[in-house]
Design an enzyme around this catalytic site. Structure first.
Site, short mmCIF file in Angstrom:
data_model
loop_
_atom_site.label_atom_id
_atom_site.label_comp_id
_atom_site.label_asym_id
_atom_site.label_seq_id
_atom_site.Cartn_x
_atom_site.Cartn_y
_atom_site.Cartn_z
N HIS A 18 0.88 -1.20 0.00
CA HIS A 18 0.00 0.00 0.00
C HIS A 18 0.90 1.23 0.00
CE1 HIS A 18 -3.85 2.13 1.44
NE2 HIS A 18 -2.96 3.08 1.20
N HIS A 20 1.54 5.40 -1.68
CA HIS A 20 1.15 6.56 -2.49
C HIS A 20 2.42 7.15 -3.10
CE1 HIS A 20 -2.98 6.63 -0.91
NE2 HIS A 20 -2.40 6.14 0.18
N ARG A 22 2.24 9.45 -5.81
CA ARG A 22 1.95 10.77 -6.41
C ARG A 22 2.43 10.83 -7.86
NH1 ARG A 22 -1.30 10.84 -2.11
NH2 ARG A 22 -0.40 11.74 -0.24
N LYS A 104 -9.24 -0.37 -5.93
CA LYS A 104 -9.29 0.26 -4.61
C LYS A 104 -10.62 0.97 -4.39
CE LYS A 104 -7.81 1.95 -0.68
NZ LYS A 104 -6.84 3.03 -0.46
N HIS A 141 -10.58 0.91 1.63
CA HIS A 141 -10.39 1.92 2.67
C HIS A 141 -11.59 1.77 3.59
CE1 HIS A 141 -8.89 5.89 4.25
NE2 HIS A 141 -10.05 5.76 4.84
N HIS A 179 -4.64 -0.64 5.65
CA HIS A 179 -4.20 0.13 6.82
C HIS A 179 -5.12 -0.03 8.04
CE1 HIS A 179 -6.97 2.79 4.80
NE2 HIS A 179 -6.09 3.31 4.01
N LEU A 224 -4.95 9.12 7.80
CA LEU A 224 -6.24 8.42 7.82
C LEU A 224 -6.03 6.97 7.41
CD1 LEU A 224 -8.58 11.18 6.37
CD2 LEU A 224 -8.63 10.22 8.67
N ASP A 252 1.53 2.63 3.50
CA ASP A 252 0.64 3.80 3.35
C ASP A 252 1.45 5.09 3.41
OD1 ASP A 252 -1.67 5.16 2.81
OD2 ASP A 252 -2.40 5.15 4.88
C1 NCD Z 1 -3.60 9.10 1.96
C2 NCD Z 1 -3.16 10.15 0.95
O1 NCD Z 1 -2.66 11.21 1.37
O2 NCD Z 1 -3.28 9.93 -0.24
N1 NCD Z 1 -3.59 9.68 3.27
C3 NCD Z 1 -3.48 9.01 4.43
O3 NCD Z 1 -3.59 9.64 5.50
N2 NCD Z 1 -3.27 7.72 4.47
C4 NCD Z 1 -4.94 8.56 1.59
C5 NCD Z 1 -5.32 7.30 2.31
O4 NCD Z 1 -4.70 6.26 2.15
O5 NCD Z 1 -6.28 7.36 3.08
ZN ZN Z 2 -3.30 5.05 1.60
#
Ligand code: NCD
Ligand code: ZN
Length: 354
Positions: A18, A20, A22, A104, A141, A179, A224, A252
């Protein structure tokens, strides 16, 4: 796992289930932190606009591979962002003919860039039916967004109101509860068969909600699902270190520029991937469970996703003195704060060989 005098661990190269990454400069800045230490990562699709179709995922995949440092074998595993308009046949084609491995679910309004997510779960049942048929994992999520549900209860309520009905309707659908942050989540996953698994983040293993709220409001600990009280952190540590193959690492890691987090309405997300494996190794050492570390970071995820364990290996060395903690990375638009785990870390990743 091999150890020499208990001071070294050599394990198959871990994966991050998991992540991110960007886009653009932010992606190019954070990607090397992952590609150095992980063989593969499940790349989240919550860009603006999101990665919704097979064609979007193919484009995003090429953007990532073009940014990889020379000589690195890292493999991004793509995901689609589920909307109420998602075409089940596009999902099938993405799974069968591209590097897209999962879909997702963002409940609309639950987190960063989730506005295009799902309001009415029944509308996505045709997509879930195809995914169940082809064995494609559904990544969830797991938080409700109802205004009358306290933010600390959103995961537990999601299980009862949303997840259990989906599970009943699609008993063979592979579901990853992403998560996980609560003991209710841990208990739910344990109550399921092997079609359900969960990712656990490094930060939810080391902080509880005090990190964010005691002594001033600390935006770099806001993510989150939000960190919960101590009893939940302890349940997550127990699950992660138990050797149960239904629990595996998903960092995450979710970078945001400092100006977006240090704000009257700060974004959710922590950037933890620079020290993620050192944090997790420390947790396993502290729980006297180093023998389970390899399962959690390198073996349980591939088994659930029906993928081989990575051939290459990674070594961590334990130092008596705590490691210096990196504090930030810079982009031309500003800095990104690196997650401070609030504990001393002794495990250094020294090489990804082969
Ligand atoms: C994630 C994000 O910033 O893209 N933020 C987070 O707090 N984990 C989104 C997500 O996975 O909820
Ligand atoms: Zn995430």
């Amino acid at each position: 796992m091999t150890t020499a005098e208990h001071a070294q661990l050599t394990i198959p190269l871990p994966d991050d289930w998991h992540l991110h990454l960007r886009e653009g400069e932010m992606m190019r800045t954070v990607l090397p932190f992952t590609s150095r230490h992980f063989g593969r990562a499940i790349v989240m699709p919550n860009l603006a606009p999101p990665v919704v179709t097979r064609a979007d995922a193919v484009r995003y995949h090429s953007e990532i591979t073009a940014a990889l440092p020379a000589g690195e074998h890292f493999k991004p595993l793509m995901t689609l962002y589920l909307t109420e308009q998602t075409d089940p046949e596009d999902v099938r084609a993405a799974f069968e003919h591209s590097d897209t491995v999962a879909v997702k679910l963002y409940p609309a309004g639950a987190t960063t860039n989730s506005a295009a997510g799902v309001h009415d779960l029944e509308k996505i049942f045709p997509v879930l039916a195809v995914m169940e048929e082809i064995g494609m994992p559904f990544l969830v999520h797991g938080e409700v967004v109802d205004a009358d549900i306290d933010i600390f209860d959103r995961e537990a309520v999601f299980i009862e109101r949303k997840l259990m009905p989906i599970r009943q309707r699609f008993p063979h659908l592979k579901i990853v509860f992403e998560h996980l942050t609560t003991r209710e989540g841990v208990a739910y996953v344990r109550s399921c068969d092997s079609h359900t698994a969960a990712t656990i983040t490094p930060h939810h293993l080391v902080i509880n909600r005090n990190a964010m709220l005691v002594g001033g409001i600390k935006p770099h600990y806001y993510c989150l699902p939000v960190a919960k009280r101590e009893q939940h952190r302890l349940a997550l540590r127990e699950a992660a270190t138990s050797g149960d193959p239904r629990f595996f690492l998903g960092t995450d890691s979710a970078p945001h520029l400092n100006q977006a987090k240090e704000s009257a309405c700060g974004c959710a997300g922590v950037f933890n991937v620079a020290t993620a494996l050192s944090i997790v190794a420390q947790v396993f050492e502290d729980e006297q469970a180093l023998s389970q570390f390899e399962g959690f970071v390198s073996r349980h995820g591939p088994a659930f996703y029906d993928m081989p364990v990575n051939d290459r290996e990674l070594t961590l060395i334990r130092h008596d003195d705590p490691l210096p903690l990196p504090k930030k990375v810079s982009t031309s638009e500003g800095e990104i704060t690196i997650f401070d785990p609030m504990i001393a870390l002794h495990w250094e990743v020294v090489e990804a060989a082969g």
